[in-house]
Enzyme design. Structure first.
Site, PDB file in Angstrom:
ATOM      1  N   HIS B 120      -3.029  74.677  -3.903  1.00 52.33           N
ATOM      2  CA  HIS B 120      -1.784  75.419  -3.713  1.00 52.33           C
ATOM      3  C   HIS B 120      -0.845  74.540  -2.884  1.00 52.33           C
ATOM      4  CE1 HIS B 120       0.921  78.552  -2.190  1.00 52.33           C
ATOM      5  NE2 HIS B 120       0.414  79.396  -3.061  1.00 52.33           N
ATOM      6  N   ASP B 198      -8.907  76.815   2.695  1.00 55.22           N
ATOM      7  CA  ASP B 198      -7.834  77.751   2.371  1.00 55.22           C
ATOM      8  C   ASP B 198      -8.523  78.949   1.731  1.00 55.22           C
ATOM      9  OD1 ASP B 198      -5.985  79.259   0.990  1.00 55.22           O
ATOM     10  OD2 ASP B 198      -4.966  77.560   0.065  1.00 55.22           O
ATOM     11  N   GLN B 201      -7.703  83.070  -1.457  1.00 59.27           N
ATOM     12  CA  GLN B 201      -8.224  83.748  -2.651  1.00 59.27           C
ATOM     13  C   GLN B 201      -9.726  84.013  -2.564  1.00 59.27           C
ATOM     14  OE1 GLN B 201      -6.254  84.890  -4.965  1.00 59.27           O
ATOM     15  NE2 GLN B 201      -4.375  83.866  -4.305  1.00 59.27           N
ATOM     16  N   LYS B 224      -3.038  89.648   0.833  1.00 60.90           N
ATOM     17  CA  LYS B 224      -3.843  89.529  -0.391  1.00 60.90           C
ATOM     18  C   LYS B 224      -5.123  90.343  -0.282  1.00 60.90           C
ATOM     19  CE  LYS B 224      -2.252  84.778  -1.207  1.00 60.90           C
ATOM     20  NZ  LYS B 224      -1.141  85.036  -2.131  1.00 60.90           N
ATOM     21  N   CYS B 366       2.497  78.039  -7.734  1.00 56.47           N
ATOM     22  CA  CYS B 366       2.528  77.160  -6.550  1.00 56.47           C
ATOM     23  C   CYS B 366       1.482  76.040  -6.645  1.00 56.47           C
ATOM     24  CB  CYS B 366       2.341  77.935  -5.252  1.00 56.47           C
ATOM     25  SG  CYS B 366       3.576  79.193  -4.963  1.00 56.47           S
TER      26      CYS B 366
END
Lengths: 142, 423
Positions: B120, B198, B201, B224, B366
């Site tokens: 991303h 990261d 997700q 999220k 992104c």
């Protein structure tokens, strides 16, 4: 084609659809990414839409020897606009591009509409950016 | 997992447009919020809407604010199984968390930072910016052709002693592929290289245990995972604080100041949370993870994979569409991302929305650099379905039926299938 009901069955402008189909069934020589492009530009071509137009050109001796386009998330009008714009500028000198205006474009298109004028103005902004990049010597980095 | 009971907590799902309910498949961008999260935020604004923070007011409302904010921090600590609550820093989002690490890590010119070539922008641009600013080197560990992580490539990259940090997306927002984080962290630590994940997700969809993983930094976004927008969290293993520089400084980061000598900073996490904060949002964030804690994260993941499996099988019948990433839905978790290869399908997302209230995302998500590196034609558009616990098999059926209906339009007859990649 955005706004209201989106769907091919509801499209009233058969001319646009026919031209749009011809770009892909031809296929148009202007569709795709130009290998050896010396300059390129891209932008969201229409405010409020997602039409993302990419123009690639190979310019030699201040003449547009070749030009192609790609269009991400574009409606048929933008494909038709970009294809016709490429046809109009192919072979021209850079100094002549200012003459590719709405009257010239609509004459080549064969009709006028506010929607197509908006699409032309969006594509024209990308062309202006391409010319600026050419003058600035900015390399094509796509 | 009782999906119908869960759906009752999410009021937007009860809305209608043109006599049809919404089908929200854009959870990779932002999830919906359940009533307990809304209630927790409303409680702040209606009952005790005051300043929080260590150096500010100490009255009734302020104390209540601080108690609730610290309770939220503790809930997040528990959710990711951090050892200490001061290892949880509130941020605005994953992007800010990664930037915080980029700005505070003791990099020196010539140091190397590793990422994959499928990150991303939030885990790419901060490193590129740092490279331009202080002369570190951003180096890419390429993924395999099926977009899965290449441990051999990492092993090779780690041979350079200049590698000082590895920063990888735990689960890709492009295709849902999870990296083998445990093995990666083991390999990196064997070379003395800390790892930033990261988790934007991953944390919302599966159990992520920072101690079991041994990860050094974990950034994620509450929006999220049922929480409010504008609230994120960054886990920092405590031992790293000693080497970290300041990030934003000012009010709420200091114990004391003088005009003629440097300020005396508060300890973490407060020294990294400058200025008046989004207290209502943090309290809502706490309510969000408490909501998820009451559910079974494993069941959420299995539910998403089951829906993914159904969608993957359904999409396979359309030659006009091509799934991005490995073919096995088990490897793509909550994400079903695909190229639309027929001219005109760049508007598929708009058509799905207009016809059946199906909300998906289209574009590059992104991850522009992956599209550019792989020479993906601009004339084909990628569409992403991203699932969550409240999505149903019936919604997936409506999605596939609507796709089928659109592709059957006479307009598409005779049009060619476009190549996905430019030569």
């Amino acid at each position: 084609m955005r706004g209201g009901t989106i769907g091919w069955a509801e499209m009233s402008d058969k001319t646009i659809i026919q031209k749009f189909r011809e770009i892909f069934t031809g296929p148009s020589p202007y569709l795709g990414r130009l290998q050896g492009a010396t300059v390129c530009a891209d932008a969201l071509a229409c405010r409020g839409s997602k039409d993302h137009l990419y123009l690639y050109a190979r310019i030699a001796d201040e003449r547009i020897e070749d030009v192609k386009f790609e269009c991400g998330m574009c409606d048929p009008e933008m494909f038709v606009t970009a294809d016709l714009l490429c046809r109009l500028i192919h072979g021209r000198r850079v100094s002549e591009l200012a003459y590719v205006d709405w009257p010239a474009f609509s004459a080549a298109l064969g009709f006028e509409s506010d929607d197509m004028k908006a699409h032309f103005e969006g594509a024209r902004r990308v062309l202006d950016a391409l010319v600026e990049h050419h003058w600035a010597g900015k390399p094509c980095e796509f | 997992m009782d999906v119908n009971r869960i759906r009752a907590d999410f009021e937007p799902l009860a809305r209608e447009r043109n006599g049809k309910p919404p089908i929200y498949f854009d959870n990779g961008c932002m999830t919906l919020r359940p009533r307990p999260v809304i209630d927790a935020m409303c409680a702040y604004y209606t009952q005790f809407p005051a300043c929080g923070g260590a150096g500010r007011s100490h009255h009734w409302f302020a104390q209540e604010t601080n108690e609730r904010v610290e309770a939220a921090r503790e809930s997040i600590r528990r959710f990711v199984n951090a050892a200490h609550s001061d290892e949880i820093l509130f941020t605005r989002n994953t992007t800010e968390g990664i930037n915080l690490v980029a700005r505070t890590f003791p990099f020196q010119k010539g140091d190397v930072i590793l990422t994959t070539d499928k990150e991303h922008n939030s885990n790419l641009v901060p490193w590129q910016y740092l490279a331009a600013r202080i002369g570190v080197e951003h180096r890419v560990v390429p993924v395999r052709p099926d977009n899965t992580f290449d441990l051999d490539a990492l092993e090779s990259a780690l041979k350079d002693p200049r590698v000082k940090l590895a920063a990888f997306g735990h689960v890709s927002n492009l295709d849902g592929v999870e990296i083998p984080a445990q093995e990666i962290i083991r390999m990196c630590h064997a070379r003395g290289v800390p790892v930033l994940l990261d988790g934007a997700q991953s944390v919302p969809h599966q159990r992520v245990d920072v101690q079991a993983l041994g990860v050094d930094y974990l950034a994620f976004s509450l929006h999220k995972m049922c929480g409010p927008s504008g609230v994120g969290a960054l886990y920092v293993r405590r031992e790293h604080f000693a080497r970290m520089d300041n990030f934003l400084v000012g009010g709420d980061t200091i114990r004391d100041t003088w005009v003629d000598r440097p300020p005396d900073f508060l300890p973490p996490p407060y020294k990294y949370e400058a200025g008046l904060q989004d207290y209502g949002g943090r309290i809502g964030a706490g309510a969000a993870v408490e909501y998820l804690e009451r559910l079974d994260m494993r069941a959420i993941h299995e539910h998403e994979v089951a829906l993914n499996r159904y969608l993957t099988q359904g999409l396979a019948q359309f030659e006009e569409l091509e799934i991005i990433g490995p073919p096995e839905p088990e490897k793509r978790g909550s994400i079903v991302c695909f190229f639309t290869k027929k001219p005109g399908l760049g508007l598929l997302a708009d058509m799905l929305d207009e016809r059946s209230n199906i909300m998906v995302r289209s574009g590059m998500f992104c991850v522009n650099s992956w599209f550019n590196a792989h020479r993906i034609s601009r004339n084909v558009t990628a569409v992403r379905v991203s699932l969550y616990m409240y999505n149903t098999l019936d919604e997936c059926k409506v999605f596939l039926d609507t796709v089928r209906e659109i592709l059957a339009e006479p307009m598409f007859e005779g049009l060619p299938i476009l190549p996905v990649r430019e030569p």
